[in-house]
Design an enzyme around this catalytic site. Structure first.
Site, PDB file in Angstrom:
ATOM      1  N   TYR A  84       0.806  -1.215   0.000  1.00  0.00           N
ATOM      2  CA  TYR A  84       0.000   0.000   0.000  1.00  0.00           C
ATOM      3  C   TYR A  84       0.841   1.268   0.000  1.00  0.00           C
ATOM      4  CZ  TYR A  84       0.869  -0.357   5.097  1.00  0.00           C
ATOM      5  OH  TYR A  84       1.440  -0.471   6.342  1.00  0.00           O
ATOM      6  N   ASP A  86       1.693   4.431   1.980  1.00  0.00           N
ATOM      7  CA  ASP A  86       1.579   4.967   3.328  1.00  0.00           C
ATOM      8  C   ASP A  86       2.245   6.335   3.330  1.00  0.00           C
ATOM      9  OD1 ASP A  86       0.868   5.071   5.956  1.00  0.00           O
ATOM     10  OD2 ASP A  86       2.595   3.946   6.676  1.00  0.00           O
ATOM     11  N   SER A  93       3.794  -4.797   4.212  1.00  0.00           N
ATOM     12  CA  SER A  93       3.795  -5.502   5.495  1.00  0.00           C
ATOM     13  C   SER A  93       3.817  -6.983   5.188  1.00  0.00           C
ATOM     14  CB  SER A  93       2.533  -5.188   6.292  1.00  0.00           C
ATOM     15  OG  SER A  93       2.421  -3.805   6.518  1.00  0.00           O
ATOM     16  N   THR A  94       4.788  -7.687   5.743  1.00  0.00           N
ATOM     17  CA  THR A  94       4.828  -9.134   5.508  1.00  0.00           C
ATOM     18  C   THR A  94       3.591  -9.779   6.136  1.00  0.00           C
ATOM     19  OG1 THR A  94       5.937  -9.691   7.600  1.00  0.00           O
ATOM     20  CG2 THR A  94       7.358  -9.143   5.713  1.00  0.00           C
ATOM     21  N   HIS A 148       9.050  -1.091  10.583  1.00  0.00           N
ATOM     22  CA  HIS A 148       8.448  -1.455  11.866  1.00  0.00           C
ATOM     23  C   HIS A 148       8.347  -2.969  12.001  1.00  0.00           C
ATOM     24  CE1 HIS A 148       6.196   2.700  11.903  1.00  0.00           C
ATOM     25  NE2 HIS A 148       7.502   2.822  11.916  1.00  0.00           N
TER      26      HIS A 148
END
Lengths: 498, 65
Positions: A84, A86, A93-94, A148
């Site tokens: 996505y 951001d 994101s895995t 993150h």
């Protein structure tokens, strides 16, 4: 202790050569170009997004939680990951993974997905324009973007215990998972000390941006321990510790160790066996003290008045963690436990004299070596654009332009497994169910998020399928059921019978 | 997935141990590393963007997260 289901979210730096810079548009073109060539679904369900919920209690009034941007491209891929825009970056994101080795595999698959996206986007862009991506965390001008980590933690654990236990690890783990940076940013804040070398080379990309010990923000006044309380699963049983203090890594060993070591520290905190005396007097100052000293000789103070180097603190944490792990391999699984037990002590022993192993595994040391050798050969002293370019291109996603790719870094995962992970979800978390449904019914899965999925069962009738247990929805539990269902109507009926 | 990774991680453990053992002394390792670095430095200017100052200046990101 519960199994440490975990994952990584990476925001990539983005630049378009030969066109006006519009990073939001460029990120959208990039992701949409990829989505045109694969089956995926583009409906992210924002119903469970609450970035303003604070783990310390109710939402606080004087903080600035991130905004939810629901209008930008936001897709769920066949491997169960989320791709996505951001803010002004492409982000992947895995999927939820049951072991640090799987997290590494899916982080590498994400790298390959963005490379394929670049190739697809460059076909669409006019003329000679091209998209360039960097897996780093700073533009060198005071702007940072994150990598993150997320860890499943038992809800029964007091959040203060997590903060007290994990902070010293977050401050000191950068000595093996820092990505290295030339220059100092964000100098308006109090600074412990400047880097000790003429190039202003420091260990971490992110250290300059941390201003608080604990808090909800991710873009302002960043905290070492983030309190966002969005479990994305059953909130009565679990929390998701959202970790924002890490660097994005090019080294596979660094990514693996960053996640695996943190998993074990968190498991120890859950079991109440992480020693309380490992508490730093001033963690924010300590983050910068450690990052600023590649000689690794600086000490940081404890609350009990003692002082130690980051390396000595890591040696202590490592010894305790491996002792714990020998009796508790279930927290990360046998394969990752075995690898962690070998690599963590080895990397700590390699740092002081920067031996062969450090050069093959530690990003900041591999980068520092290239920078120093280049400066030496060309007689460069002090900060110089050429050296900053070396720093940037260490993270270049173009294989032929990436300096990390030329640094002979060790590989832990076979490329065939990474290729497989681009389109196949992990088999032993709920990501399996999400990924397989996206793969089989890309038109009928209307939207998805981490803990639920909405499917069209025919005639416009929508059903929400709850996925509140991260370790259910696995191949063992629902693989044959998904195989058997021909339509989403069958799927919902079979799930109801199950 | 976990099982497949295990096979690979075991094999990479073995290969790196073999590689370490085959290096007879620190000076051999040092020479090999120096040679690898020299090779990298020889070709690095072809890899780097042509106008470093301009390129680095143009690399401006919006904060993320």
């Amino acid at each position: 202790m519960i199994r440490k289901i975990s994952g990584i979210e990476t925001e990539y730096g983005i630049l378009v050569r030969g066109a006006e810079q519009n990073p939001v548009l460029a990120s959208s073109i990039l992701i949409n170009a990829y989505l045109q060539s694969v089956s995926a679904i583009t409906g992210w369900d924002f119903i469970a997004e609450h970035p303003d919920m604070d783990a310390r209690g109710a939402a606080l009034s004087d903080v600035f939680p991130p905004e939810v941007e629901s209008h930008l491209v936001n897709a769920v891929l066949r491997n169960g990951s989320r791709y996505y825009v951001d803010h002004a970056h492409p982000e992947i994101s895995t999927p939820e993974c049951s072991s640090p080795l799987d997290v590494l595999t899916y982080d590498l698959a994400a790298e390959e997905i963005v490379r394929r996206s670049v190739a697809a986007a460059n076909q669409i862009l006019p003329g000679d324009s091209e998209v360039l991506l960097y897996k780093n965390n700073s533009d060198g001008k005071g702007n940072s973007y994150g990598c993150h980590e997320n860890y499943l933690v038992d809800r029964a654990v007091n959040f203060d215990d997590i903060v007290q236990g994990v902070t010293a690890h977050f401050v000191t783990r950068q000595i093996f998972c820092g990505a290295g940076k030339i220059g100092v940013e964000n100098q308006t804040q109090r600074r412990a000390n400047m880097p000790t070398n003429s190039f202003n080379f420091q260990i971490s990309q992110r250290a300059d941006f941390f201003e608080a010990e604990v808090g909800l923000e991710t873009t302002l006044k960043r905290p070492i321990v983030n309190t966002r309380d969005e479990p994305h699963c059953d909130p009565r049983k679990y929390r998701r510790l959202h970790v924002i203090c890490g660097d994005a890594n090019m080294s596979q060993t660094a990514t693996f160790l960053k996640v695996a070591s943190t998993c074990v520290v968190l498991a120890m905190i859950e079991d109440g066996v992480f020693p309380l005396e490992i508490q730093l007097l001033d963690p924010v100052k300590a983050v910068q003290t450690v990052s600023s000293d590649p000689s690794l000789r600086s000490t940081v103070e404890f609350r009990n008045g003692k002082a130690k180097t980051a390396l000595d603190i890591q040696r202590q944490i490592c010894a305790l963690a491996l002792d714990y792990l020998s009796q508790n391999i279930a927290c990360i699984g046998a394969e990752s436990a075995q690898l962690l037990a070998r690599l963590w002590p080895q990397i700590l022993d390699s740092l002081e004299d920067r031996n062969d192993f450090a050069l093959r595994t530690v990003d900041w040391i591999a980068k520092e070596r290239i920078v120093l050798a280049y400066a030496d050969r060309h007689g460069i002293t002090g900060e110089d654009p050429k050296l900053k370019l070396l720093d940037l291109q260490y993270h270049d996603m173009r294989p032929d332009k990436c300096l990390a790719g030329r640094a002979n870094l060790d590989r832990l995962v076979d490329e065939t497994l990474v290729d497989l992970a681009i389109n196949e979800p992990p088999e032993d978390t709920r990501a399996y169910f999400r990924g397989k449904c996206v793969s089989k019914w890309p038109r009928d899965v209307v939207s998805a998020n981490w803990d639920s999925m909405v499917v069209d069962v025919g005639g416009g009738e929508l059903r929400r399928i709850a996925m509140s247990e991260p370790q259910r929805g696995t191949r063992d539990l629902i693989g044959s059921l998904v195989d058997k269902a021909v339509t989403t109507n069958d799927l919902v009926r079979l799930l109801g019978d199950d | 997935m976990a099982e497949r990774i295990q096979r690979k991680s075991n094999s990479s453990v073995e290969s790196s141990e073999v590689a370490t053992e085959s290096l007879s002394s620190d000076s051999d390792t040092g020479q090999r590393l120096r040679a690898e670095l020299d090779d990298l430095l020889d070709e690095i200017d072809e890899v780097l963007e042509t106008n470093a100052e301009e390129f680095v200046r143009a690399y401006v990101q919006k904060g993320g997260e």
